[in-house]
Motif scaffolding. Structure first.
Motif, PDB file in Angstrom:
ATOM      1  N   ILE A 194      49.783 -20.300 -11.603  1.00  0.00           N
ATOM      2  CA  ILE A 194      51.063 -20.160 -12.313  1.00  0.00           C
ATOM      3  C   ILE A 194      51.136 -18.757 -12.916  1.00  0.00           C
ATOM      4  CG2 ILE A 194      52.542 -21.076 -14.152  1.00  0.00           C
ATOM      5  CD1 ILE A 194      50.882 -23.693 -13.943  1.00  0.00           C
ATOM      6  N   CYS A 195      52.216 -18.047 -12.645  1.00  0.00           N
ATOM      7  CA  CYS A 195      52.278 -16.653 -13.106  1.00  0.00           C
ATOM      8  C   CYS A 195      53.720 -16.217 -13.295  1.00  0.00           C
ATOM      9  CB  CYS A 195      51.587 -15.750 -12.085  1.00  0.00           C
ATOM     10  SG  CYS A 195      51.439 -14.058 -12.672  1.00  0.00           S
ATOM     11  N   PHE A 196      53.962 -15.531 -14.422  1.00  0.00           N
ATOM     12  CA  PHE A 196      55.331 -15.059 -14.693  1.00  0.00           C
ATOM     13  C   PHE A 196      55.556 -13.606 -14.270  1.00  0.00           C
ATOM     14  CE2 PHE A 196      52.981 -14.172 -18.678  1.00  0.00           C
ATOM     15  CZ  PHE A 196      53.218 -12.806 -18.806  1.00  0.00           C
ATOM     16  N   VAL A 197      54.510 -12.935 -13.807  1.00  0.00           N
ATOM     17  CA  VAL A 197      54.634 -11.482 -13.603  1.00  0.00           C
ATOM     18  C   VAL A 197      55.521 -11.139 -12.402  1.00  0.00           C
ATOM     19  CG1 VAL A 197      53.365  -9.317 -13.280  1.00  0.00           C
ATOM     20  CG2 VAL A 197      52.398 -11.125 -14.706  1.00  0.00           C
ATOM     21  N   GLY A 198      55.389 -11.878 -11.328  1.00  0.00           N
ATOM     22  CA  GLY A 198      56.293 -11.675 -10.194  1.00  0.00           C
ATOM     23  C   GLY A 198      56.032 -10.438  -9.355  1.00  0.00           C
ATOM     24  N   CYS A 199      54.780 -10.129  -9.071  1.00  0.00           N
ATOM     25  CA  CYS A 199      54.477  -8.981  -8.200  1.00  0.00           C
ATOM     26  C   CYS A 199      55.016  -9.270  -6.793  1.00  0.00           C
ATOM     27  CB  CYS A 199      52.966  -8.767  -8.119  1.00  0.00           C
ATOM     28  SG  CYS A 199      52.213  -8.502  -9.720  1.00  0.00           S
ATOM     29  N   LYS A 200      55.725  -8.315  -6.234  1.00  0.00           N
ATOM     30  CA  LYS A 200      56.366  -8.567  -4.940  1.00  0.00           C
ATOM     31  C   LYS A 200      55.392  -8.581  -3.772  1.00  0.00           C
ATOM     32  CE  LYS A 200      61.071  -7.320  -5.886  1.00  0.00           C
ATOM     33  NZ  LYS A 200      62.241  -6.557  -5.521  1.00  0.00           N
ATOM     34  N   PHE A 201      54.168  -8.178  -4.014  1.00  0.00           N
ATOM     35  CA  PHE A 201      53.174  -8.178  -2.929  1.00  0.00           C
ATOM     36  C   PHE A 201      52.298  -9.432  -2.978  1.00  0.00           C
ATOM     37  CE2 PHE A 201      51.490  -5.992  -6.598  1.00  0.00           C
ATOM     38  CZ  PHE A 201      50.307  -6.670  -6.809  1.00  0.00           C
ATOM     39  N   CYS A 202      52.597 -10.325  -3.916  1.00  0.00           N
ATOM     40  CA  CYS A 202      51.698 -11.461  -4.164  1.00  0.00           C
ATOM     41  C   CYS A 202      52.259 -12.733  -3.536  1.00  0.00           C
ATOM     42  CB  CYS A 202      51.525 -11.652  -5.675  1.00  0.00           C
ATOM     43  SG  CYS A 202      50.514 -13.079  -6.103  1.00  0.00           S
ATOM     44  N   ALA A 203      51.432 -13.383  -2.702  1.00  0.00           N
ATOM     45  CA  ALA A 203      51.860 -14.644  -2.092  1.00  0.00           C
ATOM     46  C   ALA A 203      51.131 -15.818  -2.747  1.00  0.00           C
ATOM     47  CB  ALA A 203      51.565 -14.607  -0.593  1.00  0.00           C
ATOM     48  N   PHE A 204      50.371 -15.531  -3.785  1.00  0.00           N
ATOM     49  CA  PHE A 204      49.523 -16.544  -4.419  1.00  0.00           C
ATOM     50  C   PHE A 204      50.219 -17.241  -5.591  1.00  0.00           C
ATOM     51  CE2 PHE A 204      46.645 -16.960  -8.158  1.00  0.00           C
ATOM     52  CZ  PHE A 204      45.858 -18.026  -7.723  1.00  0.00           C
ATOM     53  N   SER A 205      51.017 -16.485  -6.345  1.00  0.00           N
ATOM     54  CA  SER A 205      51.526 -17.030  -7.604  1.00  0.00           C
ATOM     55  C   SER A 205      52.647 -18.049  -7.383  1.00  0.00           C
ATOM     56  CB  SER A 205      52.020 -15.903  -8.500  1.00  0.00           C
ATOM     57  OG  SER A 205      53.215 -15.377  -7.986  1.00  0.00           O
ATOM     58  N   ARG A 206      52.806 -18.927  -8.365  1.00  0.00           N
ATOM     59  CA  ARG A 206      53.838 -19.971  -8.326  1.00  0.00           C
ATOM     60  C   ARG A 206      54.567 -19.998  -9.669  1.00  0.00           C
ATOM     61  NH1 ARG A 206      52.178 -19.712  -3.957  1.00  0.00           N
ATOM     62  NH2 ARG A 206      51.432 -21.310  -2.517  1.00  0.00           N
ATOM     63  N   GLN A 263      39.563 -14.787 -12.029  1.00  0.00           N
ATOM     64  CA  GLN A 263      40.872 -14.193 -12.307  1.00  0.00           C
ATOM     65  C   GLN A 263      41.917 -15.262 -12.023  1.00  0.00           C
ATOM     66  OE1 GLN A 263      41.261  -9.799 -10.843  1.00  0.00           O
ATOM     67  NE2 GLN A 263      39.996 -10.812  -9.317  1.00  0.00           N
ATOM     68  N   GLY A 264      43.132 -15.052 -12.475  1.00  0.00           N
ATOM     69  CA  GLY A 264      44.169 -16.032 -12.172  1.00  0.00           C
ATOM     70  C   GLY A 264      45.541 -15.487 -12.470  1.00  0.00           C
ATOM     71  N   GLY A 265      46.534 -16.358 -12.313  1.00  0.00           N
ATOM     72  CA  GLY A 265      47.889 -15.988 -12.666  1.00  0.00           C
ATOM     73  C   GLY A 265      48.035 -15.919 -14.183  1.00  0.00           C
ATOM     74  N   LEU A 266      49.191 -15.450 -14.651  1.00  0.00           N
ATOM     75  CA  LEU A 266      49.452 -15.366 -16.092  1.00  0.00           C
ATOM     76  C   LEU A 266      50.564 -16.346 -16.440  1.00  0.00           C
ATOM     77  CD1 LEU A 266      48.262 -12.451 -15.270  1.00  0.00           C
ATOM     78  CD2 LEU A 266      49.261 -11.721 -17.419  1.00  0.00           C
ATOM     79  N   PRO A 267      50.202 -17.525 -16.939  1.00  0.00           N
ATOM     80  CA  PRO A 267      51.250 -18.479 -17.303  1.00  0.00           C
ATOM     81  C   PRO A 267      51.785 -18.189 -18.704  1.00  0.00           C
ATOM     82  CG  PRO A 267      49.075 -19.527 -17.145  1.00  0.00           C
ATOM     83  CD  PRO A 267      48.858 -18.063 -17.143  1.00  0.00           C
ATOM     84  N   ASN A 293      57.090  -5.848 -13.896  1.00  0.00           N
ATOM     85  CA  ASN A 293      56.594  -6.448 -15.154  1.00  0.00           C
ATOM     86  C   ASN A 293      55.125  -6.178 -15.408  1.00  0.00           C
ATOM     87  OD1 ASN A 293      59.102  -7.666 -15.547  1.00  0.00           O
ATOM     88  ND2 ASN A 293      58.525  -9.393 -14.232  1.00  0.00           N
ATOM     89  N   LYS A 294      54.498  -5.460 -14.499  1.00  0.00           N
ATOM     90  CA  LYS A 294      53.048  -5.303 -14.629  1.00  0.00           C
ATOM     91  C   LYS A 294      52.698  -4.192 -15.618  1.00  0.00           C
ATOM     92  CE  LYS A 294      49.467  -6.661 -11.673  1.00  0.00           C
ATOM     93  NZ  LYS A 294      49.129  -7.002 -10.314  1.00  0.00           N
ATOM     94  N   LEU A 295      51.438  -4.152 -16.001  1.00  0.00           N
ATOM     95  CA  LEU A 295      51.009  -3.096 -16.928  1.00  0.00           C
ATOM     96  C   LEU A 295      51.253  -1.718 -16.294  1.00  0.00           C
ATOM     97  CD1 LEU A 295      47.091  -3.005 -17.169  1.00  0.00           C
ATOM     98  CD2 LEU A 295      48.368  -3.579 -15.130  1.00  0.00           C
TER      99      LEU A 295
HETATM  100  S1  SF4 Z   1      48.972 -13.627  -9.823  1.00  0.00           S
HETATM  101 FE1  SF4 Z   1      48.482 -11.457 -10.239  1.00  0.00          FE
HETATM  102  S2  SF4 Z   1      49.225 -10.365  -8.413  1.00  0.00           S
HETATM  103 FE2  SF4 Z   1      50.184 -12.435  -8.398  1.00  0.00          FE
HETATM  104  S3  SF4 Z   1      52.166 -12.189  -9.446  1.00  0.00           S
HETATM  105 FE3  SF4 Z   1      50.669 -12.768 -11.003  1.00  0.00          FE
HETATM  106  S4  SF4 Z   1      49.894 -10.815 -11.852  1.00  0.00           S
HETATM  107 FE4  SF4 Z   1      50.926 -10.367  -9.915  1.00  0.00          FE
END
Ligand code: SF4
Length: 410
Positions: free
Chosen positions: A93-105, A138-142, A219-221
């Motif tokens: 679970i992640c709110f950051v929304g990186c456009k290269f990431c297929a992992f986050s939900r 490591q993980g997503g940022l909920p 939204n990233k650092l």
């Molecule tokens: S899990 Fe990491 S890479 Fe993926 S959207 Fe979140 S911060 Fe970005």
């Protein structure tokens, strides 16, 4: 204009010696490479010379690859190291929304998961019992994460397996932890260190240029925050890896800027353990599907970034890692001939999943690592996270002599 190398030339460069290629090269890149090789230090190269190498094509690129291989042999010998580890991604679970990431939900998607510190510790215990010396966490940022969740993971893992090295939390997660707790960066890193954090992954770097970062993940650092987290961590005694993501919207100039920045930080702190080029995997990413990025690196780019890193970082960061998860078997072996000397981690996670019945996923056992390394004509050695312990996995001398590199590309 330089000719473009055909695939077979890129696949067979390991059979060339410097004397085969040097005379075919343009004078300026050749001189730059000879300078770096003689000094065994990329610090002798000006930014302009680095740019020249980053833009090398044709015979100049062949020269760069061959020289990087020779410099690797001087600086790191014939040993290829790897670490037996388990990757633990505690939530998707992640709110950051990186456009290269297929992992986050998003939090309401159906396939989200979140592990408690106790569950992370359980996975670490399993890994220890299977021979891992490191967990990479490591993980997503909920949204709404417990402010001390990262610290509590460390406590739980250390309580369960005190000797396990914990390599955890990207600079992005550190910035989030600081925000959640309201602590200063130094104090926050100190409590993580005091609760068992061994090293930081130098991820979330992608390309350290804010214009590029704005496209990749607004939204990233920021670049400045990444540098601040890494420098502060090193000063607190927490070493880190260093990374660069290539093959999307960046240019060779971005590579050079980042490698020179990493050199500079290493000069100040000495805290980087290695450099890891990470190829952009474009399938299933918004960045590619919105037409913002190219479709990942070409073969020439994969080889060039490893070679360029070896030359420019020589004398500062002497461990160049192949991220095998992102490359196929032959390509990862070929990168070992283009300057790399480390194969990264075995990433046991997927093994355990497979044992639990899953059929997909990527996992390479220590025995597979050893076979891959021997097949590339090098000597495998298991290391700890910081390279302070290296345990050779020596086959018989006869076996080493029998190994030959046979280029063959899938
Ligand atoms: S899990 Fe990491 S890479 Fe993926 S959207 Fe979140 S911060 Fe970005």
């Amino acid at each position: 204009m330089s000719r473009v190398l055909v695939q077979t030339e890129l696949e067979t460069f390991p059979s060339l010696a410097w004397s085969d290629v040097a005379s075919q090269m343009s004078p300026q890149p050749r001189t730059a490479i000879e300078q770096a090789m003689e000094a065994q230090n990329g610090g002798v190269l000006s930014r302009e010379k680095c740019l020249l190498l980053a833009n090398a094509e044709g015979d100049d690129l062949l020269g760069l690859l061959v020289a990087a291989n020779a410099l690797r042999s001087e600086l790191a010998g014939n040993i290829v190291t790897y670490v037996v580890n388990r990757n633990i991604n505690f939530t998707n679970i992640c709110f950051v929304g990186c456009k290269f990431c297929a992992f986050s939900r998003g939090p309401r998607e159906s396939d989200t998961y979140f592990l408690s510190p106790g569950q992370v510790a359980h996975k670490a215990t399993e890994a220890w019992e299977l021979g891992a010396t490191e967990v990479c966490i490591q993980g997503g940022l909920p949204h709404g994460l417990d402010p001390f969740y990262y610290r509590d993971i460390l406590r739980a893992v250390k309580r369960a397996v005190p000797e396990m090295h914990i390599h955890a939390f990207s600079p992005m997660e550190i910035v989030y932890g600081v925000e959640l707790t309201g602590m200063s960066l130094t104090d926050y890193l100190a409590i993580l260190r005091d609760n068992g954090l061994g090293t930081l992954p130098g991820t979330a770097a992608e390309i350290l240029d804010d214009d590029v970062r704005f496209v990749l993940s607004r939204n990233k650092l920021t670049t400045e925050q990444w540098k601040q987290v890494v420098r502060t961590a090193h000063r607190c005694g927490i070493r880190s890896t260093s990374t660069l993501m290539y093959g999307h919207i960046e240019t060779p100039e971005h590579w050079v800027n980042q490698l020179l920045l990493l050199r500079e930080i290493q000069h100040e702190t000495g805290g980087f353990t290695e450099f890891v080029p990470l190829g952009f995997v474009h399938q299933n990413t918004l960045l590619f599907h919105q037409g913002l990025a190219r479709s990942g690196p070409t073969l020439a780019e994969h080889l060039k970034i490893h070679a360029l890193a070896r030359i420019i970082l020589a004398g500062a960061i002497n461990n160049i890692q192949v991220s095998w998860v992102k490359l196929n078997r032959r390509l990862s072996q070929l990168c070992l001939h283009a300057g790399a000397n480390d194969y990264g981690g075995t990433l046991m996670e997927e093994n355990i999943s497979r044992e639990a019945g899953a059929t997909a996923g990527q996992y390479t056992s220590p025995e597979d690592f050893q076979a891959l390394i021997l097949e590339a004509g090098r000597i495998p050695a298991e290391r700890n996270t910081t390279y302070s312990k290296i345990n050779l996995k020596l086959p018989s001398q006869e076996l080493i002599a029998e190994q030959t590199f046979e280029p063959e590309f899938a």
